[in-house]
Design an enzyme around this catalytic site. Structure first.
Site, PDB file in Angstrom:
ATOM      1  N   GLY A 144       0.902  -0.999   0.278  1.00  0.00           N
ATOM      2  CA  GLY A 144      -0.220   0.487  -0.293  1.00  0.00           C
ATOM      3  C   GLY A 144       1.034   1.042   0.280  1.00  0.00           C
ATOM      4  CB  SER A 145       0.134   4.583   1.161  1.00  0.00           C
ATOM      5  OG  SER A 145      -1.064   4.505   0.594  1.00  0.00           O
ATOM      6  CB  THR A 146       4.258   1.160   3.629  1.00  0.00           C
ATOM      7  OG1 THR A 146       4.147   0.351   3.413  1.00  0.00           O
ATOM      8  CG2 THR A 146       3.155   1.755   4.564  1.00  0.00           C
ATOM      9  CG  PHE A 147       5.387   0.358  -2.782  1.00  0.00           C
ATOM     10  CD1 PHE A 147       6.309  -0.499  -2.685  1.00  0.00           C
ATOM     11  CD2 PHE A 147       5.584   0.851  -4.693  1.00  0.00           C
ATOM     12  CE1 PHE A 147       7.742  -0.520  -3.951  1.00  0.00           C
ATOM     13  CE2 PHE A 147       6.663   0.453  -5.110  1.00  0.00           C
ATOM     14  CZ  PHE A 147       7.476  -0.559  -4.805  1.00  0.00           C
ATOM     15  CE  LYS A 148       0.775   6.539  -2.004  1.00  0.00           C
ATOM     16  NZ  LYS A 148      -1.094   6.972  -1.478  1.00  0.00           N
TER      17      LYS A 148
END
Lengths: 382, 637
Positions: free
Chosen positions: B318-322
């Protein structure tokens, strides 16, 4: 043959006879028995109990019987030969019947505290009765086949009765001992050849009559390694004990095979193995040498005897003794199937010890009465 | 007389014949004796020794497993058992009745014992009951005169004082299965246990030690006569973990009823300080064979307590990949941190519309703001610009998409998809839409919590940190058997640089700082208020179930309204302290809804506890060799 000498032995008083006993042979018997005591002491883990002490007591009683038997006039034994044989035969029939009525194989008769093994009685009786019969035949008569019918029946009856017990070992002993008597009596050699050929042909038929456990024993004997934890176990363990003994053995009381119970029946049938494990080939050969000396004594006594009865009796019993030793030792070394024949004078066992010393009593009796002339029917008519 | 002379002659001849035959037969016996006792003697001597000597293995005590301070996590407990030797009692059944009066014995157990007694030789002990309490032991000892043939035997069984708190880390031991037999006779001992999971499995050989042996003289029935020779074995090696049990325990309890995983590690050297997978199970159940009921309970639990989610659970980040996408964009040289994107709440690609999580949109955002607000449209834009392959390459540089080689079984690689990968594995080409969703950590991308913690540690340190779990015997030996001190460990492994300029990393860090410490950041509510402990984080949520067009038109259901299984996974990654990073965490709460709501508060508490304990700066006090007696597990807080 001087009348003097024959009448001298006929007229011997009991102290005279006692002096005539063959003390050399008795000493040899004692020596062999002492080997037995030592091994029984070892088999009990260094204890005279429970075997050695009782074996010694039996030996003492047995030597007493031996002396008594030896001093009885040879003609008396000849006269009573058929009686002893008849009693033995009746006892054999009795145990067979009791075996059928009771549970399974029965080999003993209990008379009060004493238990008698009829087959042991019969082993001596058959020699007595055959010696008596052949004593009465001339060399020419023995050459005629119809004179052999009666002695063959004399052998066949007890052998058959023992076989149905079933006791293959004793039946074999009876037949082989009788065979040797036939041979010594002068039955023509070609007849033996015919018999052997016929016997060989009958083997497959005999196989069918054997009990399963007997067949198993023979098969195992052929290839003991095939079943190392089953029937082959005893033979394998016995060979291991013998082989590991080596030349000088593991030392007295140090036989691991015997003491750790890998060796079956180390106090009876396999006592030779225990000896050879602890004393090595040196011990084994020494015992064999002692046995050989005893047998040589037997031969000497037989050849020295002036009566055919004495000759046949002495050599017949000696040969039976030889058979005992040979079968037992060959069995523990894996040369013969396990048939349950004890090592004479050494294996623990009362009946065997007493019947053996009885036999030697007869042999020494032949020695004591070596110059006695014996008539056709046990009389003094020569 | 003539007649008799014939007979005498014949008899003499026959006697000689017979004598000759007997000589031959005795010679045969002599020959056989010579063959057995002289020629083949050596062979039979060996066989005789084989007969006589029974080798008995002496199982070595299994090495202990301790945490970084020497707190024992796996130990060997004395296991008292009652045994009965049939030959020493006249009536086994009556003796058992009497034992039953002292310690509880069910009828079933009694039947089992009687069966065993009948099957075994009478001098071989039969186990009556094991795992006796001290009280039961003393009751049997007191009644010993009335219990002929009954005695107490002490064995060792594995014990895990922290039970479920360390289950996924330590694993457990259990009886050896047929497939695991290697021919080592030690494995064939009936009570031997082998590591089946966790550190117990990975370091089984070191923990196991080497078996000693005792040569026993036995008789034909197997009864031991005496001991001839004894060679002591080598006890198993103790193994020290990098874990701080206090933190592990705290983190485990902080999960409460939630299902998920968390990994805390030292960003400088990769030492894992806590590794939690919730819910857990009691590994002590396996030591003596788990009951069918317990086993089915563990298997059928929908929260999968047996699975170590920290390294075998694969989730979309999810957004932790951004941060990875942002760094990939900067590294491509196609954009700078000043790059701005207008977010109207969605982005259209052809006739497909990609939504931002915020319905009304974020307006114009730059890279730092994009991270801070977790603006999906901004990252759709970056992804579209640089393409999937650059994103995946950067993901791999941060430890994603491949196994990290941690010393635990069951580690999964996750997935960093590329165009090549898709063609090869799925058989058709990559589509631009897939690149867009990859930009927000969805689609094919899969990561494990361990990888997320590593990724965060790499962002914080700029180095290719690799997680480790154990301190090796070699290190201890070089340190005179003393535990490696925290200071020594700190300047331990020298990891290579990630090859990214500090300025790029600074952008990612600034974004994460904004998330947690700037009002409006997605995890501002879950910040650490004490300045010196403040963390920099990133929230994330991973869709479990795709939101359909129909749902969108009728209004998207809130997570709490959906069934548990359909709710989004909540993720959070963070490092702390902000200015001088030392600790990193990667965590997931399965079906926890939004990252900010459920994952961030748990992670915050764990990170705060971690910094207060400050395990990497605390020197351990004891040496391994002087470990005290087994410490009792702490009371739950």
């Amino acid at each position: 043959m001087s009348i003097l000498s024959s009448s001298r032995s006929a007229q011997m008083s009991l102290p005279q006879k006692f002096g005539q006993l063959n003390w050399g042979l008795i000493f040899l018997l004692l020596l062999v028995s002492c080997v037995g005591f030592a091994m029984l002491y070892s088999a009990a883990g260094g204890d005279f109990q429970p075997w050695a002490v009782r074996q010694m007591a039996r030996f003492a009683i047995g030597v007493g019987i031996l002396v008594l038997v030896a001093m009885v006039d040879l003609r008396v034994w000849m006269r009573f030969a058929y009686l002893i044989y008849g009693v033995g035969l009746l006892m054999l029939i009795w145990v067979d019947v009791a075996g059928v009525v009771g549970m399974g194989a029965q080999r003993w008769i209990n008379i009060g505290p004493v238990s008698i093994q009829p087959s042991e009685v019969m082993k001596v009786a058959i020699v007595l009765v055959l010696a008596r019969y052949f004593h009465g035949l001339s060399h020419e008569q023995i050459g005629r086949p119809h004179y052999l019918i009666w002695p063959l029946m004399l052998v066949a009856m007890p052998a058959g009765l023992v076989l149905v017990q079933p006791d293959l070992g004793t039946a074999g002993m009876l037949i082989m001992t009788s065979g040797m008597l036939f041979l010594l009596a002068g039955v023509r050699l070609w007849k033996f050849a015919v018999l052997l050929a016929g016997g060989g042909a009958a083997l497959p038929v005999a196989w069918g009559f054997l009990r399963d456990y007997q067949k198993q024993r023979i098969l195992t004997f052929m290839n003991p390694e095939s079943d190392p934890l089953g029937s082959g176990y005893h033979i394998m363990q016995s060979k291991i004990a013998l082989g590991s003994g080596g030349i000088f053995g593991k030392g007295f009381l140090e036989g691991s095979q015997a003491h750790l119970n890998f060796l079956p029946e180390k106090q009876t049938d396999f006592i030779f193995t225990a000896l050879a494990e602890e004393w090595g080939i040196v011990g084994g050969l020494t015992l064999l040498a002692l046995y050989t000396l005893i047998i040589v004594y037997g031969y000497a006594i037989a050849l020295r005897s002036r009566s055919q009865f004495g000759r046949l009796l002495a050599l017949g019993l000696t040969s039976m003794f030889f058979l005992y030793v040979f079968i037992n030792v060959a069995m523990v070394m894996g040369l013969l199937p396990v048939v349950g024949v004890p090592l004479p004078l050494v294996s623990y066992g009362g009946t065997s010890m007493l019947s053996l010393l009885f036999s030697f009593g007869l042999i020494i009796g032949v020695y004591v009465h070596r110059d006695l002339m014996v008539g056709r029917n046990g009389g003094h008519d020569m | 007389m003539n007649r008799d002379q014939d007979r005498v002659k014949s008899f003499t001849r026959r006697a000689l014949l017979l004598g000759g035959a007997q000589v031959v037969l005795f010679s045969a016996l002599t020959g056989r004796m010579y063959y057995l006792q002289v020629v083949e003697s050596e062979k039979y001597k060996v066989l005789s020794e084989d007969n006589r000597i029974n080798l008995r293995l002496l199982p070595p005590p299994r090495g202990r497993i301790v945490d970084r301070y020497g707190v024992q996590l796996a130990t060997n407990k004395q296991n008292y058992r009652v045994i009965v030797i049939a030959e020493k009692t006249s009536n086994v059944e009556r003796t058992l009745e009497r034992v039953g009066a002292v310690v509880e014995l069910t009828d079933y157990e009694k039947r089992r014992i009687m069966r065993d007694v009948k099957r075994k030789r009478s001098f071989i002990p039969t186990m009556v009951r094991e795992n006796l309490t001290w009280e039961e032991v003393s009751r049997i000892e007191v009644n010993a005169p009335d219990l002929p043939g009954v005695s107490i035997e002490v064995g060792q069984s594995r014990h895990y004082p922290y039970a479920d708190q360390t289950a996924h880390l330590i694993g457990y031991v259990a009886a050896v299965s047929e497939k695991e037999l290697t021919g080592d006779p030690l494995l064939e001992l009936p009570d031997f246990r082998i590591g089946k999971n966790g550190i117990e499995k990975m370091h089984d050989l070191r923990l196991r030690g080497r078996a000693g042996r005792s040569e026993m003289e036995v008789n034909a029935f197997g009864r031991v006569i005496r001991e001839l020779d004894r060679r002591e074995g080598q006890p198993g090696e103790d193994i020290q973990l990098t874990v701080d049990m206090g933190l592990q325990s705290y983190a485990h309890q902080r999960f409460g009823e939630e299902s998920g995983a968390a990994v805390v590690m030292d960003v400088t050297n990769g030492e894992v300080l806590a590794l939690v997978s919730a819910p857990s199970f009691d590994p002590n159940l396996f030591t003596n064979g788990i009951s069918g009921e317990n086993w089915r309970g563990l298997l059928n639990n929908e929260k999968a307590p047996l699975s170590n989610k920290a390294l075998s659970g694969q989730y979309p980040p999810g957004s932790t990949f951004k941060m990875v996408v942002a760094l990939a964009a900067l590294d491509s040289g196609m954009v700078t941190s000043d790059h701005r994107v207008f977010c109207p709440g969605h982005r259209d690609l052809g006739n497909v519309r990609f939504h931002c999580w915020k319905k009304g949109g974020h307006g114009t955002v730059d890279m730092t703001q994009g991270l801070m607000h977790s603006c999906d449209v901004y990252f759709y834009d970056l992804a579209q610009k640089i393409g999937i392959d650059r994103i995946s390459e950067m993901g791999k540089r941060f430890g994603l998409g491949a196994q990290l080689g941690i010393e635990l079984p069951g580690e999964r690689p996750g997935l960093m998809p590329t165009r090549d990968w898709k063609r090869r594995v799925l058989g058709h080409g990559w589509s631009l839409g897939e690149t867009l969703v990859s930009g927000i950590g969805q689609g094919f991308i899969l990561t494990t919590p361990l990888q997320l913690a590593t990724m965060t540690a790499r962002i914080a340190s700029g180095k290719a940190v690799v997680p480790t779990l154990t301190r090796h015997a070699a290190e201890m030996a070089s340190n005179n058997g003393q535990l490696v001190s925290a200071a020594h460990a700190a300047d331990g492994p020298d990891f290579p640089s990630l090859g990214l300029p500090q300025s790029y990393l600074a952008v990612a860090r600034a974004g994460m700082n904004g998330v947690s410490n700037v009002p409006g950041g997605t995890a501002y509510n879950a910040r650490i208020k004490e300045k010196e402990y403040a963390l920099a984080g990133k929230t994330g949520s991973a869709q479990v179930k795709r939101i359909t067009m129909a749902e969108r038109s009728t209004g998207v259901l809130k997570n709490e309204q959906r069934p548990w299984k359909d709710r989004d996974h909540a993720l959070f990654v963070a490092y702390a302290p902000v200015d001088n990073p030392r600790y990193a965490i990667g965590m997931i709460v399965e079906h926890g809804g939004g990252g900010a709501a459920t994952a961030a508060p748990i992670a915050r508490d764990i990170m705060l506890e971690c910094q207060k304990r400050d395990p990497v700066n605390k020197a351990p006090s004891s040496s391994l060799a002087a470990l005290g007696p087994l410490p009792m597990p702490r009371e739950t807080r």
